[in-house]
Design an enzyme around this catalytic site. Structure first.
Site, PDB file in Angstrom:
ATOM      1  CB  CYS A 115      -0.888  -0.050   1.170  1.00 51.67           C
ATOM      2  SG  CYS A 115      -1.834  -1.508   1.190  1.00 51.67           S
ATOM      3  CG  HIS A 263      -3.362   3.402   1.175  1.00 53.94           C
ATOM      4  ND1 HIS A 263      -3.904   2.889  -0.127  1.00 53.94           N
ATOM      5  CD2 HIS A 263      -3.418   2.410   1.856  1.00 53.94           C
ATOM      6  CE1 HIS A 263      -4.176   1.571  -0.131  1.00 53.94           C
ATOM      7  NE2 HIS A 263      -4.031   1.382   1.289  1.00 53.94           N
ATOM      8  CG  ASN A 293      -6.645  -0.960   0.063  1.00 56.53           C
ATOM      9  OD1 ASN A 293      -5.773  -0.595  -0.928  1.00 56.53           O
ATOM     10  ND2 ASN A 293      -6.151  -1.328   1.500  1.00 56.53           N
TER      11      ASN A 293
HETATM   12  N1  COA Z   1     -19.078  -9.178   6.610  1.00 56.84           N
HETATM   13  C1  COA Z   1     -19.663  -9.459   7.474  1.00 56.84           C
HETATM   14  N2  COA Z   1     -18.951  -9.810   8.754  1.00 56.84           N
HETATM   15  C2  COA Z   1     -17.663  -9.742   8.665  1.00 56.84           C
HETATM   16  C3  COA Z   1     -16.891  -9.500   7.599  1.00 56.84           C
HETATM   17  C4  COA Z   1     -17.758  -9.176   6.449  1.00 56.84           C
HETATM   18  N3  COA Z   1     -17.084  -9.002   5.164  1.00 56.84           N
HETATM   19  N4  COA Z   1     -15.569  -9.403   7.867  1.00 56.84           N
HETATM   20  C5  COA Z   1     -15.583  -9.894   9.089  1.00 56.84           C
HETATM   21  N5  COA Z   1     -16.750  -9.969   9.624  1.00 56.84           N
HETATM   22  C6  COA Z   1     -17.047 -10.138  10.980  1.00 56.84           C
HETATM   23  C7  COA Z   1     -16.032 -11.022  11.721  1.00 56.84           C
HETATM   24  O1  COA Z   1     -16.246 -12.330  11.553  1.00 56.84           O
HETATM   25  C8  COA Z   1     -16.304 -10.515  13.350  1.00 56.84           C
HETATM   26  O2  COA Z   1     -17.413 -11.446  13.835  1.00 56.84           O
HETATM   27  P1  COA Z   1     -17.340 -11.862  15.348  1.00 56.84           P
HETATM   28  O3  COA Z   1     -17.635 -10.541  16.112  1.00 56.84           O
HETATM   29  O4  COA Z   1     -18.680 -12.787  15.333  1.00 56.84           O
HETATM   30  O5  COA Z   1     -16.130 -12.441  15.641  1.00 56.84           O
HETATM   31  C9  COA Z   1     -16.954  -9.206  13.132  1.00 56.84           C
HETATM   32  O6  COA Z   1     -17.437  -8.909  11.797  1.00 56.84           O
HETATM   33  C10 COA Z   1     -15.902  -8.087  13.549  1.00 56.84           C
HETATM   34  O7  COA Z   1     -14.620  -8.381  12.890  1.00 56.84           O
HETATM   35  P2  COA Z   1     -13.373  -7.465  13.107  1.00 56.84           P
HETATM   36  O8  COA Z   1     -12.454  -8.101  12.126  1.00 56.84           O
HETATM   37  O9  COA Z   1     -13.004  -7.445  14.528  1.00 56.84           O
HETATM   38  O10 COA Z   1     -14.002  -5.814  12.334  1.00 56.84           O
HETATM   39  P3  COA Z   1     -13.521  -4.723  12.449  1.00 56.84           P
HETATM   40  O11 COA Z   1     -14.538  -3.648  12.972  1.00 56.84           O
HETATM   41  O12 COA Z   1     -11.757  -4.652  12.789  1.00 56.84           O
HETATM   42  O13 COA Z   1     -13.575  -4.346  10.877  1.00 56.84           O
HETATM   43  C11 COA Z   1     -11.800  -4.130   9.105  1.00 56.84           C
HETATM   44  C12 COA Z   1     -12.360  -5.161   9.905  1.00 56.84           C
HETATM   45  C13 COA Z   1     -10.827  -5.164   8.219  1.00 56.84           C
HETATM   46  C14 COA Z   1     -12.774  -3.578   8.198  1.00 56.84           C
HETATM   47  C15 COA Z   1     -11.047  -3.156   9.761  1.00 56.84           C
HETATM   48  O14 COA Z   1     -10.316  -3.903  10.795  1.00 56.84           O
HETATM   49  C16 COA Z   1      -9.883  -2.556   9.251  1.00 56.84           C
HETATM   50  O15 COA Z   1     -10.271  -1.772   8.298  1.00 56.84           O
HETATM   51  N6  COA Z   1      -8.492  -2.836   9.356  1.00 56.84           N
HETATM   52  C17 COA Z   1      -7.585  -1.998   8.681  1.00 56.84           C
HETATM   53  C18 COA Z   1      -7.555  -2.489   7.440  1.00 56.84           C
HETATM   54  C19 COA Z   1      -6.579  -1.698   6.470  1.00 56.84           C
HETATM   55  O16 COA Z   1      -6.490  -0.596   6.432  1.00 56.84           O
HETATM   56  N7  COA Z   1      -5.802  -2.549   5.724  1.00 56.84           N
HETATM   57  C20 COA Z   1      -4.864  -2.246   4.819  1.00 56.84           C
HETATM   58  C21 COA Z   1      -3.869  -1.380   5.302  1.00 56.84           C
HETATM   59  S1  COA Z   1      -3.068  -0.597   3.899  1.00 56.84           S
END
Ligand code: COA
Length: 336
Positions: A115, A263, A293
């Site tokens: 990224c 980004h 992304n």
């Molecule tokens: N649809 C529905 N539910 C989903 C899901 C999806 N696509 N992906 C994950 N879940 C669920 C999980 O299984 C979890 O369920 P549980 O509570 O029953 O275990 C719940 O949603 C929460 O998951 P979690 O991973 O804690 O969610 P979050 O609030 O952290 O959001 C991201 C996930 C990935 C959106 C977030 O962590 C994020 O944006 N992180 C940074 C990513 C990033 O910037 N990456 C690139 C860097 S360059």
């Protein structure tokens, strides 16, 4: 000494739009979850039959950037290509661009900083131009994510986020040192390498033959892994730090920012940064809603769209900032 200046921008995205509702048909997810957590409404995923690749999309973006720069392809002295999804394990796509553009035997460098790839690539180009080694450098960020992600419920925290596309810029020598790229700052913290990574195939870990031999359906090492919340926490901190680092270096207050192009990792990350820096909606460019992304392509696509929309004017202070796998992060401060 010279400065470098962006004189042409261009981008290309595949036609095929995949909405959140489309994903909900193949994965246990829903539009509300995706929009609430990430801001994404849809992304582009190249169709298999269109035979689009990181190289072909990068080439199209490059042609548009060159056209837009007013230069001829033969004016390009050097190529830098940032991607995490090259067509081949090696060589990287830089040489494919050299061949396709038919621009003599100019050098082609491939950058692997995920990224942060575009910010790293621009920084390298800037140094080459500053020293006088090259005059016009083509910098490309392109990604074909859709072929390498786990499009099942198992991989839903990744697959709903990533999209395909390409962006490119032409950087050129600028003699007025008050204009163009004023500074770049690059950082890394390798202790978090595996918090956001695709581990296999790797020569140092498990090669393709090992994976085939093991034939383990539960092997996920060739899909990207992301510790989402961990990445999120680091991203918001590092984005802020590296933007401040750039502003301080140039004696600029945060009010001087005309346009911040972060980004496009997550709309919530952008909104956090916007609030922290007290910026208005006009001062931050986001298009993650449309593309998800696109890793190394996200900033050049956004830059190209912002330019097309007339959001960047001569003399504007434009700030680029990225964070991603590695971890790596960086910023670029531009006086347009
Ligand atoms: N649809 C529905 N539910 C989903 C899901 C999806 N696509 N992906 C994950 N879940 C669920 C999980 O299984 C979890 O369920 P549980 O509570 O029953 O275990 C719940 O949603 C929460 O998951 P979690 O991973 O804690 O969610 P979050 O609030 O952290 O959001 C991201 C996930 C990935 C959106 C977030 O962590 C994020 O944006 N992180 C940074 C990513 C990033 O910037 N990456 C690139 C860097 S360059």
């Amino acid at each position: 000494m010279y400065n470098s200046k962006i004189i042409g921008v261009g981008h290309y995205v595949p036609d095929n739009i995949v909405t959140n509702d489309d994903l909900a048909k193949i994965i246990d997810t829903n539009d509300e979850w995706i929009q609430e957590r990430t801001g994404i409404k849809e992304r582009r995923w190249a169709k298999e039959e269109d035979k689009e690749t990181t190289f072909t999309m990068g080439l199209e973006a490059a042609k548009r950037a060159i056209k837009n720069s007013g230069l001829d392809k033969d004016d390009i002295d050097f190529i830098i290509f940032a991607t995490l999804s090259p067509d081949y394990y090696f060589p990287g796509p830089g040489v494919q661009i050299q061949e396709a553009l038919d621009i003599g035997t100019v050098g082609a460098l491939d950058v692997r900083n995920q990224c942060s790839g575009f910010v790293y690539a621009v920084s390298v180009a800037d140094q080459f131009i500053k020293t006088g080694m090259y005059k016009n450098i083509l910098v490309i960020g392109s990604e074909l994510q859709s072929h390498g992600i786990d499009k099942t419920t198992r991989g839903r925290n990744i697959s709903v986020i990533f999209g395909d596309g390409a962006g490119a810029v032409v950087l050129s020598r600028e003699e007025d040192l008050s204009k163009g790229i004023l500074s770049t700052h690059l950082h890394s913290e390798g202790k978090h390498a595996l918090e956001l990574a695709t581990e296999a195939p790797g020569m140092g870990t498990r090669w393709v033959t090992d994976i085939i031999e093991e034939n383990n359906p539960d092997d996920l090492s060739y899909f990207p892994y992301m510790n989402g919340q961990f990445v999120f926490k680091h991203a918001v901190a590092r984005f802020s730090e590296v933007i401040i680092e750039g502003l301080v270096k140039n004696n600029l207050p945060k009010e001087a920012i005309d346009l911040l192009i972060p980004h496009q990792a997550n709309l919530r990350i952008s909104q956090f940064i916007q609030k922290k820096f007290g910026l208005s909606d006009d001062q931050v460019f986001n298009n993650i809603q449309k593309y998800g992304n696109t890793t190394a392509a996200s900033i050049p696509i956004a830059l190209s769209e912002a330019w097309e929309e007339g959001r960047i004017k001569d003399g504007d202070v434009v700030v680029l900032a990225a964070f991603g796998s590695g971890f790596t992060w960086g910023s670029v401060i531009i006086k347009w």
